[in-house]
Design a protein around this motif. Structure first.
Motif, PDB file in Angstrom:
ATOM      1  N   MET A 162      -5.927  57.026 -10.196  1.00  0.00           N
ATOM      2  CA  MET A 162      -7.153  56.318  -9.909  1.00  0.00           C
ATOM      3  C   MET A 162      -8.310  57.325  -9.889  1.00  0.00           C
ATOM      4  SD  MET A 162      -8.068  53.948  -6.640  1.00  0.00           S
ATOM      5  CE  MET A 162      -8.066  55.257  -5.445  1.00  0.00           C
ATOM      6  N   ARG A 163      -8.976  57.449 -11.008  1.00  0.00           N
ATOM      7  CA  ARG A 163     -10.125  58.348 -11.103  1.00  0.00           C
ATOM      8  C   ARG A 163     -11.264  57.622 -11.809  1.00  0.00           C
ATOM      9  NH1 ARG A 163      -6.115  62.464 -11.734  1.00  0.00           N
ATOM     10  NH2 ARG A 163      -6.633  64.267 -10.471  1.00  0.00           N
ATOM     11  N   ILE A 164     -12.479  57.969 -11.455  1.00  0.00           N
ATOM     12  CA  ILE A 164     -13.623  57.401 -12.161  1.00  0.00           C
ATOM     13  C   ILE A 164     -13.776  58.185 -13.457  1.00  0.00           C
ATOM     14  CG2 ILE A 164     -16.114  57.045 -12.104  1.00  0.00           C
ATOM     15  CD1 ILE A 164     -15.839  56.823  -9.030  1.00  0.00           C
ATOM     16  N   GLU A 165     -13.611  57.508 -14.566  1.00  0.00           N
ATOM     17  CA  GLU A 165     -13.696  58.166 -15.873  1.00  0.00           C
ATOM     18  C   GLU A 165     -15.113  58.091 -16.444  1.00  0.00           C
ATOM     19  OE1 GLU A 165     -11.237  59.879 -17.116  1.00  0.00           O
ATOM     20  OE2 GLU A 165      -9.745  59.258 -15.646  1.00  0.00           O
ATOM     21  N   ASP A 166     -15.771  56.957 -16.176  1.00  0.00           N
ATOM     22  CA  ASP A 166     -17.101  56.748 -16.735  1.00  0.00           C
ATOM     23  C   ASP A 166     -17.966  56.074 -15.669  1.00  0.00           C
ATOM     24  OD1 ASP A 166     -19.252  56.522 -18.382  1.00  0.00           O
ATOM     25  OD2 ASP A 166     -18.317  55.139 -19.809  1.00  0.00           O
ATOM     26  N   HIS A 167     -18.843  56.860 -15.063  1.00  0.00           N
ATOM     27  CA  HIS A 167     -19.678  56.367 -13.967  1.00  0.00           C
ATOM     28  C   HIS A 167     -20.980  55.788 -14.546  1.00  0.00           C
ATOM     29  CE1 HIS A 167     -22.267  56.562 -10.386  1.00  0.00           C
ATOM     30  NE2 HIS A 167     -21.137  56.514  -9.697  1.00  0.00           N
ATOM     31  N   PRO A 168     -21.446  54.643 -14.039  1.00  0.00           N
ATOM     32  CA  PRO A 168     -22.649  54.023 -14.610  1.00  0.00           C
ATOM     33  C   PRO A 168     -23.907  54.887 -14.493  1.00  0.00           C
ATOM     34  CG  PRO A 168     -21.874  52.836 -12.653  1.00  0.00           C
ATOM     35  CD  PRO A 168     -20.851  53.861 -12.976  1.00  0.00           C
ATOM     36  N   ILE A 169     -23.967  55.782 -13.537  1.00  0.00           N
ATOM     37  CA  ILE A 169     -25.144  56.649 -13.381  1.00  0.00           C
ATOM     38  C   ILE A 169     -24.849  58.074 -13.845  1.00  0.00           C
ATOM     39  CG2 ILE A 169     -26.732  57.679 -11.704  1.00  0.00           C
ATOM     40  CD1 ILE A 169     -26.364  55.062 -10.062  1.00  0.00           C
ATOM     41  N   LEU A 170     -23.695  58.606 -13.473  1.00  0.00           N
ATOM     42  CA  LEU A 170     -23.375  60.006 -13.781  1.00  0.00           C
ATOM     43  C   LEU A 170     -22.801  60.202 -15.179  1.00  0.00           C
ATOM     44  CD1 LEU A 170     -21.783  60.940 -10.332  1.00  0.00           C
ATOM     45  CD2 LEU A 170     -24.126  61.367 -11.117  1.00  0.00           C
ATOM     46  N   GLY A 171     -22.358  59.129 -15.809  1.00  0.00           N
ATOM     47  CA  GLY A 171     -21.806  59.233 -17.162  1.00  0.00           C
ATOM     48  C   GLY A 171     -20.323  59.567 -17.171  1.00  0.00           C
ATOM     49  N   LYS A 172     -19.843  60.057 -18.310  1.00  0.00           N
ATOM     50  CA  LYS A 172     -18.424  60.366 -18.458  1.00  0.00           C
ATOM     51  C   LYS A 172     -18.063  61.622 -17.664  1.00  0.00           C
ATOM     52  CE  LYS A 172     -17.304  58.184 -22.815  1.00  0.00           C
ATOM     53  NZ  LYS A 172     -16.556  57.074 -22.273  1.00  0.00           N
ATOM     54  N   ALA A 173     -16.874  61.566 -17.048  1.00  0.00           N
ATOM     55  CA  ALA A 173     -16.405  62.704 -16.262  1.00  0.00           C
ATOM     56  C   ALA A 173     -15.958  63.835 -17.184  1.00  0.00           C
ATOM     57  CB  ALA A 173     -15.245  62.261 -15.377  1.00  0.00           C
ATOM     58  N   GLU A 174     -16.334  65.057 -16.847  1.00  0.00           N
ATOM     59  CA  GLU A 174     -15.845  66.228 -17.577  1.00  0.00           C
ATOM     60  C   GLU A 174     -14.720  66.816 -16.760  1.00  0.00           C
ATOM     61  OE1 GLU A 174     -18.840  68.989 -18.764  1.00  0.00           O
ATOM     62  OE2 GLU A 174     -20.238  67.376 -19.246  1.00  0.00           O
ATOM     63  N   ARG A 175     -13.605  67.073 -17.388  1.00  0.00           N
ATOM     64  CA  ARG A 175     -12.414  67.535 -16.680  1.00  0.00           C
ATOM     65  C   ARG A 175     -12.034  68.936 -17.148  1.00  0.00           C
ATOM     66  NH1 ARG A 175     -12.435  63.620 -13.493  1.00  0.00           N
ATOM     67  NH2 ARG A 175     -11.810  61.549 -14.074  1.00  0.00           N
ATOM     68  N   GLY A 176     -11.482  69.719 -16.189  1.00  0.00           N
ATOM     69  CA  GLY A 176     -10.877  70.984 -16.538  1.00  0.00           C
ATOM     70  C   GLY A 176      -9.503  70.729 -17.129  1.00  0.00           C
ATOM     71  N   LYS A 177      -8.745  71.787 -17.373  1.00  0.00           N
ATOM     72  CA  LYS A 177      -7.408  71.580 -17.940  1.00  0.00           C
ATOM     73  C   LYS A 177      -6.475  70.969 -16.900  1.00  0.00           C
ATOM     74  CE  LYS A 177      -4.959  75.840 -17.068  1.00  0.00           C
ATOM     75  NZ  LYS A 177      -4.276  77.008 -17.512  1.00  0.00           N
ATOM     76  N   ARG A 178      -5.462  70.287 -17.387  1.00  0.00           N
ATOM     77  CA  ARG A 178      -4.508  69.614 -16.506  1.00  0.00           C
ATOM     78  C   ARG A 178      -3.621  70.665 -15.828  1.00  0.00           C
ATOM     79  NH1 ARG A 178      -2.162  64.708 -15.430  1.00  0.00           N
ATOM     80  NH2 ARG A 178      -3.512  63.401 -16.668  1.00  0.00           N
ATOM     81  N   ILE A 179      -3.462  70.550 -14.529  1.00  0.00           N
ATOM     82  CA  ILE A 179      -2.627  71.464 -13.753  1.00  0.00           C
ATOM     83  C   ILE A 179      -1.688  70.654 -12.869  1.00  0.00           C
ATOM     84  CG2 ILE A 179      -4.331  73.339 -13.761  1.00  0.00           C
ATOM     85  CD1 ILE A 179      -5.143  72.496 -10.933  1.00  0.00           C
ATOM     86  N   THR A 180      -0.769  71.352 -12.211  1.00  0.00           N
ATOM     87  CA  THR A 180       0.183  70.668 -11.331  1.00  0.00           C
ATOM     88  C   THR A 180       0.174  71.319  -9.960  1.00  0.00           C
ATOM     89  OG1 THR A 180       1.589  70.170 -13.227  1.00  0.00           O
ATOM     90  CG2 THR A 180       2.597  69.967 -11.058  1.00  0.00           C
ATOM     91  N   LEU A 181       0.122  70.481  -8.922  1.00  0.00           N
ATOM     92  CA  LEU A 181       0.213  70.940  -7.535  1.00  0.00           C
ATOM     93  C   LEU A 181       1.577  70.529  -6.996  1.00  0.00           C
ATOM     94  CD1 LEU A 181      -3.230  69.538  -6.278  1.00  0.00           C
ATOM     95  CD2 LEU A 181      -2.777  71.767  -7.319  1.00  0.00           C
TER      96      LEU A 181
END
Ligand code: FES
Length: 112
Positions: A1-20
């Motif tokens: 559950m992540r916001i991918e495309d915010h109506p005001i902030l735009g598309k989310a920019e993500r770093g590389k995928r990691i594991t915790l």
């Protein structure tokens, strides 16, 4: 559950995928996001338990002020996960908060 495309902030920019590693389970995260965001995205809501009543706590202020989100991170207790960036391979544990005069301990020790 992540916001991918915010109506005001735009598309989310993500770093590389990691594991915790969270309480022994692999949790996906993105480099640069805070630990709390990754845990919420994975469906976790309980980050610690209070000392006296063992009540669950999670993200409350999300600003690094309230300490409700503290967890044990790489062996270090009381880490505010809402303001701590995730790094690949971090070992994170649900924290049972200290009782006065006691050292911080984790849930595994509490079960014994
Ligand atoms: S949610 Fe308040 S310090 Fe993290």
């Amino acid at each position: 559950m992540r916001i991918e495309d915010h109506p005001i902030l735009g598309k989310a920019e993500r770093g590389k995928r990691i594991t915790l590693n969270v309480d022994g389970e692999a949790v996906a995260a993105f480099e640069g996001e805070n630990i709390a965001a990754a845990l919420i995205a994975s469906g976790r809501r309980v980050f610690r338990y209070t000392a006296k009543r063992m009540e669950p706590r999670g993200v409350f202020c999300a600003l690094g002020r309230c300490t409700d989100c503290v967890m044990i991170v790489d062996g270090q207790p009381d880490v505010r996960t809402c303001v701590t960036p995730a790094r690949d391979g971090m070992v994170i544990q649900t924290q049972v908060s200290r009782r006065e005069g006691e050292a911080t301990h984790d849930l595994e020790k509490e079960k014994d």
